[in-house]
Design a protein around this motif. Structure first.
Motif, short mmCIF file in Angstrom:
data_model
loop_
_atom_site.label_atom_id
_atom_site.label_comp_id
_atom_site.label_asym_id
_atom_site.label_seq_id
_atom_site.Cartn_x
_atom_site.Cartn_y
_atom_site.Cartn_z
N LYS A 171 0.83 -1.21 0.00
CA LYS A 171 0.00 0.00 0.00
C LYS A 171 0.86 1.26 0.00
N ILE A 172 2.02 1.21 0.69
CA ILE A 172 2.93 2.37 0.69
C ILE A 172 3.49 2.59 -0.72
N TYR A 173 3.94 1.50 -1.37
CA TYR A 173 4.45 1.61 -2.74
C TYR A 173 3.37 2.09 -3.70
N LEU A 174 2.15 1.67 -3.47
CA LEU A 174 1.05 2.10 -4.33
C LEU A 174 0.85 3.60 -4.26
N GLU A 175 0.91 4.17 -3.06
CA GLU A 175 0.77 5.62 -2.92
C GLU A 175 1.93 6.36 -3.59
N LYS A 176 3.13 5.80 -3.49
CA LYS A 176 4.28 6.44 -4.14
C LYS A 176 4.12 6.43 -5.66
N TYR A 177 3.66 5.32 -6.21
CA TYR A 177 3.46 5.25 -7.65
C TYR A 177 2.37 6.22 -8.10
N ARG A 178 1.36 6.40 -7.31
CA ARG A 178 0.30 7.35 -7.66
C ARG A 178 0.82 8.78 -7.64
N ASP A 179 1.70 9.09 -6.69
CA ASP A 179 2.32 10.41 -6.68
C ASP A 179 3.24 10.60 -7.89
N MET A 180 3.97 9.54 -8.27
CA MET A 180 4.84 9.62 -9.44
C MET A 180 4.02 9.80 -10.72
N LEU A 181 2.84 9.19 -10.76
CA LEU A 181 1.99 9.32 -11.94
C LEU A 181 1.55 10.77 -12.17
N LYS A 182 1.36 11.51 -11.09
CA LYS A 182 0.94 12.90 -11.23
C LYS A 182 2.04 13.77 -11.86
N SER A 183 3.29 13.39 -11.63
CA SER A 183 4.41 14.19 -12.13
C SER A 183 5.12 13.53 -13.31
N ALA A 184 4.50 12.54 -13.94
CA ALA A 184 5.13 11.86 -15.08
C ALA A 184 5.23 12.83 -16.26
N ALA A 185 6.39 12.82 -16.93
CA ALA A 185 6.65 13.77 -18.01
C ALA A 185 6.29 13.22 -19.37
N THR A 186 6.48 11.93 -19.61
CA THR A 186 6.26 11.33 -20.92
C THR A 186 5.16 10.27 -20.83
N THR A 187 4.64 9.94 -22.02
CA THR A 187 3.60 8.91 -22.08
C THR A 187 4.15 7.55 -21.69
N LYS A 188 5.40 7.27 -22.06
CA LYS A 188 6.01 6.00 -21.72
C LYS A 188 6.10 5.83 -20.21
N ASP A 189 6.51 6.90 -19.52
CA ASP A 189 6.59 6.83 -18.07
C ASP A 189 5.21 6.61 -17.45
N ILE A 197 1.05 0.15 -10.98
CA ILE A 197 -0.10 0.37 -10.11
C ILE A 197 -1.10 -0.77 -10.24
N ARG A 198 -1.34 -1.21 -11.48
CA ARG A 198 -2.30 -2.30 -11.71
C ARG A 198 -1.83 -3.59 -11.03
N GLU A 199 -0.54 -3.91 -11.17
CA GLU A 199 -0.01 -5.12 -10.54
C GLU A 199 -0.11 -5.05 -9.02
N LEU A 200 0.21 -3.88 -8.46
CA LEU A 200 0.12 -3.74 -7.01
C LEU A 200 -1.32 -3.85 -6.52
N GLU A 201 -2.26 -3.28 -7.27
CA GLU A 201 -3.67 -3.37 -6.87
C GLU A 201 -4.15 -4.82 -6.90
N ASP A 202 -3.72 -5.59 -7.91
CA ASP A 202 -4.09 -7.01 -7.97
C ASP A 202 -3.50 -7.77 -6.78
N GLU A 203 -2.24 -7.51 -6.47
CA GLU A 203 -1.60 -8.20 -5.34
C GLU A 203 -2.26 -7.81 -4.02
N ILE A 204 -2.67 -6.56 -3.90
CA ILE A 204 -3.34 -6.11 -2.68
C ILE A 204 -4.70 -6.80 -2.54
N ASP A 205 -5.44 -6.93 -3.65
CA ASP A 205 -6.74 -7.61 -3.60
C ASP A 205 -6.57 -9.07 -3.18
N VAL A 206 -5.56 -9.74 -3.72
CA VAL A 206 -5.31 -11.14 -3.35
C VAL A 206 -4.96 -11.26 -1.88
N ALA A 207 -4.09 -10.38 -1.40
CA ALA A 207 -3.68 -10.43 0.01
C ALA A 207 -4.85 -10.15 0.94
#
Length: 290
Positions: A171-189, A197-207
């Protein structure tokens, strides 16, 4: 002349002494100032904390992550199965319902099977963890004759703790990735961060699902109960007379004959081929004779 020289010499000497005294006073004041500056400069000023320590401290204070050394309640799953022989299935089922109400238990699954030799009523019972032993004792004493009983306990405290810690970190990593998404400069990033984020959300749901499952099994124990009633009695203890057995044998023989006859009739398409085969065989034989 000598009388004039002595007062003059005394006056010069006094001036020199005064100037030396003033000079020594000035030097003393200067040394005092220098010593004070040295004392101030010699005071040990602690260095600023390193960036890694700051981030580590902020992470610890901002999030509360359980550790294995923390005191937590034990997670124990209790399961059991019982096989009980009864004289009347319906009466035994009524007794079980009364026992379930007293222990706040319920029937999760019920399956009845009626065969030529016996009746089976299979019950899957869920009972609160604290009432499990009392429920088993009630079934053992008041329902019927216990043919078999198996009770098991499984301590899942370590598994539950590990999943909880990993879930908090995800959950901590998920929040960090969401913050990084807000400041992403390129489409690739943005695409890479969204995939993480999608992988972490799936793993969180399973856990979280696994934690819910463990919590359900810990809070409510499972007991499999089989009520068994035997129908057919042995020949040594049977009260059925010879006449009844003779009639049963005749009926069984007639049923076997009917089954055999119906089986033959089911082959009627093959019986139609017999006249055709005989006709072709005779024709072939007559042609061979000519």
């Amino acid at each position: 002349m000598r009388t004039l020289f002595l007062p003059l010499f005394f006056l010069v000497f006094m001036n020199c002494s005064k100037s030396n005294a003033d000079k020594q006073a000035v030097n003393a004041d200067l040394m005092e100032v220098i010593s004070e500056d040295k004392i101030v400069s010699d005071v040990a000023i602690p260095p600023p904390p390193a960036p890694a320590e700051i981030s580590k401290a902020s992470a610890v204070t901002s999030t509360s992550i359980p550790k294995k050394t923390d005191t937590i309640s034990r997670k124990v799953i209790k399961n059991g199965d019982m096989r009980i022989q009864v004289g009347d299935i319906k009466k035994a089922q009524s007794q079980i319902n009364d026992i379930l109400k007293k222990n706040n238990a319920y029937i999760q699954k019920e399956q009845f099977q009626n065969t030529d030799t016996d009746d089976h009523l299979n019950l899957t019972i869920r009972v609160p963890h604290k009432s499990f032993d009392e429920l088993v004792n009630s079934f053992s004493n008041g329902v019927g004759s216990v043919l078999s009983k198996n009770i098991s306990s499984n301590d899942v405290t370590e598994e539950y703790t590990d999943i909880t810690i990993k879930l908090a970190n995800k959950k901590i990593y998920l929040e960090k990735y969401r913050d990084m998404l807000k400041s992403a400069a390129t489409t690739k990033d943005m695409l890479e961060i969204q995939e993480n984020i999608r992988e972490l959300e799936d793993e969180i749901d399973v856990a979280e699902g696994r934690l819910r499952f463990i919590g359900d099994r810990v809070n409510y124990s499972t007991l499999e109960v089989i009520l068994y009633k035997e129908k057919v009695r042995s020949s040594a203890t049977s009260n059925i007379g010879f006449g009844s057995r003779f009639v049963d044998s005749l009926a069984e023989g007639w049923n076997s004959f009917v089954s055999f006859f119906l089986g033959i009739i089911s082959f009627w398409p093959f019986l139609l081929l017999i006249p055709i085969v005989i006709f072709l065989w005779k024709k072939w034989k007559s042609g061979k004779t000519k």
